[in-house]
Write an enzyme that holds these catalytic residues in place. Structure first.
Site, PDB file in Angstrom:
ATOM      1  N   ASP A 165      72.619   6.587  27.164  1.00  0.00           N
ATOM      2  CA  ASP A 165      72.660   7.673  26.184  1.00  0.00           C
ATOM      3  C   ASP A 165      73.946   7.462  25.386  1.00  0.00           C
ATOM      4  O   ASP A 165      75.028   7.806  25.859  1.00  0.00           O
ATOM      5  CB  ASP A 165      72.662   9.027  26.894  1.00  0.00           C
ATOM      6  CG  ASP A 165      72.796  10.186  25.922  1.00  0.00           C
ATOM      7  OD1 ASP A 165      72.195  10.124  24.834  1.00  0.00           O
ATOM      8  OD2 ASP A 165      73.508  11.154  26.247  1.00  0.00           O
ATOM      9  N   GLU A 174      68.636   5.271  23.957  1.00  0.00           N
ATOM     10  CA  GLU A 174      68.104   6.305  23.072  1.00  0.00           C
ATOM     11  C   GLU A 174      68.327   5.892  21.621  1.00  0.00           C
ATOM     12  O   GLU A 174      69.377   5.367  21.264  1.00  0.00           O
ATOM     13  CB  GLU A 174      68.783   7.644  23.350  1.00  0.00           C
ATOM     14  CG  GLU A 174      68.181   8.788  22.567  1.00  0.00           C
ATOM     15  CD  GLU A 174      68.760  10.141  22.936  1.00  0.00           C
ATOM     16  OE1 GLU A 174      68.678  11.042  22.089  1.00  0.00           O
ATOM     17  OE2 GLU A 174      69.287  10.291  24.052  1.00  0.00           O
ATOM     18  N   ASP A 208      75.303  13.964  30.117  1.00  0.00           N
ATOM     19  CA  ASP A 208      75.141  12.645  29.486  1.00  0.00           C
ATOM     20  C   ASP A 208      74.556  11.629  30.466  1.00  0.00           C
ATOM     21  O   ASP A 208      73.740  10.788  30.085  1.00  0.00           O
ATOM     22  CB  ASP A 208      76.480  12.146  28.936  1.00  0.00           C
ATOM     23  CG  ASP A 208      76.993  13.025  27.808  1.00  0.00           C
ATOM     24  OD1 ASP A 208      76.359  13.033  26.741  1.00  0.00           O
ATOM     25  OD2 ASP A 208      78.004  13.715  28.004  1.00  0.00           O
TER      26      ASP A 208
END
Length: 173
Positions: free
Chosen positions: A8, A67, A139
């Site tokens: 991420d 992502e 996160d």
């Protein structure tokens, strides 16, 4: 048996999560955050590259998933996020890992069942899916969600085609 590193990305905090897939079972191997310091963006990008490179050396993943950039309200933030993604992707590419990219909606849908899930819902489902004693930091949970999404996507491809394919550099191989 595959080890998947999910990321991420962020210019200040980059989450990572590592899972091992044994058939239909997903096992938690590790997760955490790379926290960059300083105001100098090139230095922060190097810290992300070095951090991801170290995680790759430590866990020896077979696959890398990250992502995709979302549309940010602030163009400068979106550019910095894109550069952070680039640093992580280069680290994976240097290690010869196949790279897969997923939107936030795809990740939330794979983990929670709806693309509009809140961060807390993702954290809770990651805790349940990976049988963790506590919910991971946000996160890190998002990064684990990326890895879980990649696993589920590959399982769907296997079911449809009889063999796994991974998206790399904008094409399937």
């Amino acid at each position: 048996m595959a080890i998947i590193l999910g990321v991420d990305p962020g210019s200040r905090i980059t989450g990572y999560g590592v899972i091992q897939c044994l058939g239909r079972q997903q096992l938690y191997l590790g997760s955490g955050c790379i926290r960059t310091s300083g105001e100098d963006l090139p230095l922060r990008l190097k810290q992300i590259f070095d951090g991801i490179s170290e995680i790759i050396r430590q866990y020896q993943p077979d696959e890398f998933a990250i992502e995709r950039v979302f549309l940010a309200k602030n163009a400068d933030s979106a550019l910095k996020l894109g550069q952070a993604r680039g640093a992580a992707i280069v680290a994976a590419t240097v290690a010869n890992l196949p790279v897969a990219e997923y939107s936030a909606t795809q990740i939330k849908n794979a983990v929670v069942g709806t693309g509009r899930a809140k961060k807390e819902q993702v954290q809770h489902m990651i805790q349940q899916l990976l049988k963790l004693p506590a919910a991971p930091q946000a996160d890190a949970a998002d990064a684990l969600g990326v890895a879980v999404c990649h696993y589920h996507t590959n399982q769907s491809l296997v079911a449809l085609s009889g063999r796994a394919t991974t998206r790399t550099y904008g094409r399937y191989r």
